[in-house]
Design a protein around this motif. Structure first.
Motif, PDB file in Angstrom:
ATOM      1  N   SER A  18      57.207  47.438  11.561  1.00 29.15           N
ATOM      2  CA  SER A  18      56.745  46.061  11.388  1.00 29.15           C
ATOM      3  C   SER A  18      56.852  45.241  12.672  1.00 29.15           C
ATOM      4  O   SER A  18      56.399  44.114  12.727  1.00 29.15           O
ATOM      5  CB  SER A  18      57.537  45.376  10.274  1.00 29.15           C
ATOM      6  N   GLY A  19      57.475  45.815  13.711  1.00 34.40           N
ATOM      7  CA  GLY A  19      57.641  45.093  14.966  1.00 34.40           C
ATOM      8  C   GLY A  19      58.962  44.367  15.068  1.00 34.40           C
ATOM      9  O   GLY A  19      59.244  43.718  16.066  1.00 34.40           O
ATOM     10  N   GLN A  20      59.766  44.479  14.028  1.00 32.49           N
ATOM     11  CA  GLN A  20      61.080  43.837  14.016  1.00 32.49           C
ATOM     12  C   GLN A  20      62.036  44.619  14.918  1.00 32.49           C
ATOM     13  O   GLN A  20      62.134  45.833  14.816  1.00 32.49           O
ATOM     14  CB  GLN A  20      61.624  43.812  12.586  1.00 32.49           C
ATOM     15  N   GLU A  21      62.721  43.922  15.807  1.00 29.70           N
ATOM     16  CA  GLU A  21      63.715  44.565  16.653  1.00 29.70           C
ATOM     17  C   GLU A  21      65.094  44.048  16.287  1.00 29.70           C
ATOM     18  O   GLU A  21      65.304  42.854  16.154  1.00 29.70           O
ATOM     19  CB  GLU A  21      63.438  44.308  18.136  1.00 29.70           C
ATOM     20  N   THR A  22      66.019  44.965  16.102  1.00 28.34           N
ATOM     21  CA  THR A  22      67.400  44.631  15.782  1.00 28.34           C
ATOM     22  C   THR A  22      68.274  45.111  16.923  1.00 28.34           C
ATOM     23  O   THR A  22      68.174  46.265  17.334  1.00 28.34           O
ATOM     24  CB  THR A  22      67.835  45.314  14.468  1.00 28.34           C
ATOM     25  N   LYS A  23      69.097  44.245  17.445  1.00 27.94           N
ATOM     26  CA  LYS A  23      70.034  44.630  18.492  1.00 27.94           C
ATOM     27  C   LYS A  23      71.436  44.654  17.888  1.00 27.94           C
ATOM     28  O   LYS A  23      71.781  43.795  17.087  1.00 27.94           O
ATOM     29  CB  LYS A  23      69.962  43.670  19.658  1.00 27.94           C
ATOM     30  N   HIS A  24      72.195  45.663  18.286  1.00 31.32           N
ATOM     31  CA  HIS A  24      73.531  45.834  17.720  1.00 31.32           C
ATOM     32  C   HIS A  24      74.430  46.487  18.761  1.00 31.32           C
ATOM     33  O   HIS A  24      73.993  47.375  19.497  1.00 31.32           O
ATOM     34  CB  HIS A  24      73.447  46.722  16.468  1.00 31.32           C
ATOM     35  N   MET A  25      75.670  46.048  18.813  1.00 34.17           N
ATOM     36  CA  MET A  25      76.643  46.661  19.712  1.00 34.17           C
ATOM     37  C   MET A  25      77.514  47.616  18.904  1.00 34.17           C
ATOM     38  O   MET A  25      78.294  47.197  18.054  1.00 34.17           O
ATOM     39  CB  MET A  25      77.512  45.593  20.376  1.00 34.17           C
ATOM     40  N   MET A  26      77.360  48.903  19.160  1.00 31.25           N
ATOM     41  CA  MET A  26      78.164  49.915  18.476  1.00 31.25           C
ATOM     42  C   MET A  26      79.500  50.020  19.192  1.00 31.25           C
ATOM     43  O   MET A  26      79.553  50.289  20.381  1.00 31.25           O
ATOM     44  CB  MET A  26      77.427  51.253  18.498  1.00 31.25           C
ATOM     45  N   LYS A  27      80.593  49.827  18.434  1.00 34.10           N
ATOM     46  CA  LYS A  27      81.917  49.784  19.054  1.00 34.10           C
ATOM     47  C   LYS A  27      82.843  50.907  18.589  1.00 34.10           C
ATOM     48  O   LYS A  27      83.990  50.947  18.983  1.00 34.10           O
ATOM     49  CB  LYS A  27      82.572  48.435  18.771  1.00 34.10           C
ATOM     50  N   GLY A  28      82.334  51.796  17.763  1.00 36.61           N
ATOM     51  CA  GLY A  28      83.151  52.894  17.260  1.00 36.61           C
ATOM     52  C   GLY A  28      82.360  54.192  17.238  1.00 36.61           C
ATOM     53  O   GLY A  28      81.206  54.239  17.635  1.00 36.61           O
ATOM     54  N   LYS A  29      83.015  55.244  16.738  1.00 41.02           N
ATOM     55  CA  LYS A  29      82.346  56.540  16.664  1.00 41.02           C
ATOM     56  C   LYS A  29      81.229  56.538  15.635  1.00 41.02           C
ATOM     57  O   LYS A  29      80.259  57.272  15.754  1.00 41.02           O
ATOM     58  CB  LYS A  29      83.352  57.636  16.331  1.00 41.02           C
TER      59      LYS A  29
END
Length: 125
Positions: A18-29
């Motif tokens: 759909s063109g939606q971008e999600t940004k996320h900071m992965m901080k674990g395994k």
């Protein structure tokens, strides 16, 4: 073989059909991310445009195959993102984290691709 106890923070960029971008900071395994604006059957690309320095191992191979096929057929999955999906699939199979038949099935879907980079990745893999 020694492993480091350090866990790196990894900035994820998740992009949907759909063109939606999600940004996320992965901080674990392991981590969970909610992706908004995504309908069932929409493809998701982790590492949008290959902007991060990491591999993605997808375990939902049945869903991913259907999503990639739909993205290729509709032309909504860019060559760069398809290159990333193919490259990751072969790298994960080579490392023993996923099945080679899955990577080969993705390659089969690309037989009508006109992207030189995608075809070279398949040949080199």
């Amino acid at each position: 073989k020694k492993t480091s106890p350090a866990i790196w923070h990894i900035p994820l960029s998740i992009y949907s059909k759909s063109g939606q971008e999600t940004k996320h900071m992965m901080k674990g395994k392991k981590d969970q991310v909610k992706v908004w604006g995504c309908a069932p059957g929409d493809w998701l690309v982790f590492n949008q445009n290959q902007s991060g320095f990491y591999r993605v191992c997808r375990t939902d191979t049945k869903n991913l195959s259907a999503e990639v096929k739909a993205g290729i057929e509709s032309g909504t999955l860019s060559g760069t993102n398809l290159l990333g999906v193919i490259s990751d699939a072969f790298a994960m199979a080579d490392a023993g984290y996923s099945d080679l038949p899955f990577a080969l099935s993705l390659a089969e879907m690309c037989k009508s691709q006109d992207s030189h980079c995608v075809m070279m990745e398949i040949i080199d893999s």
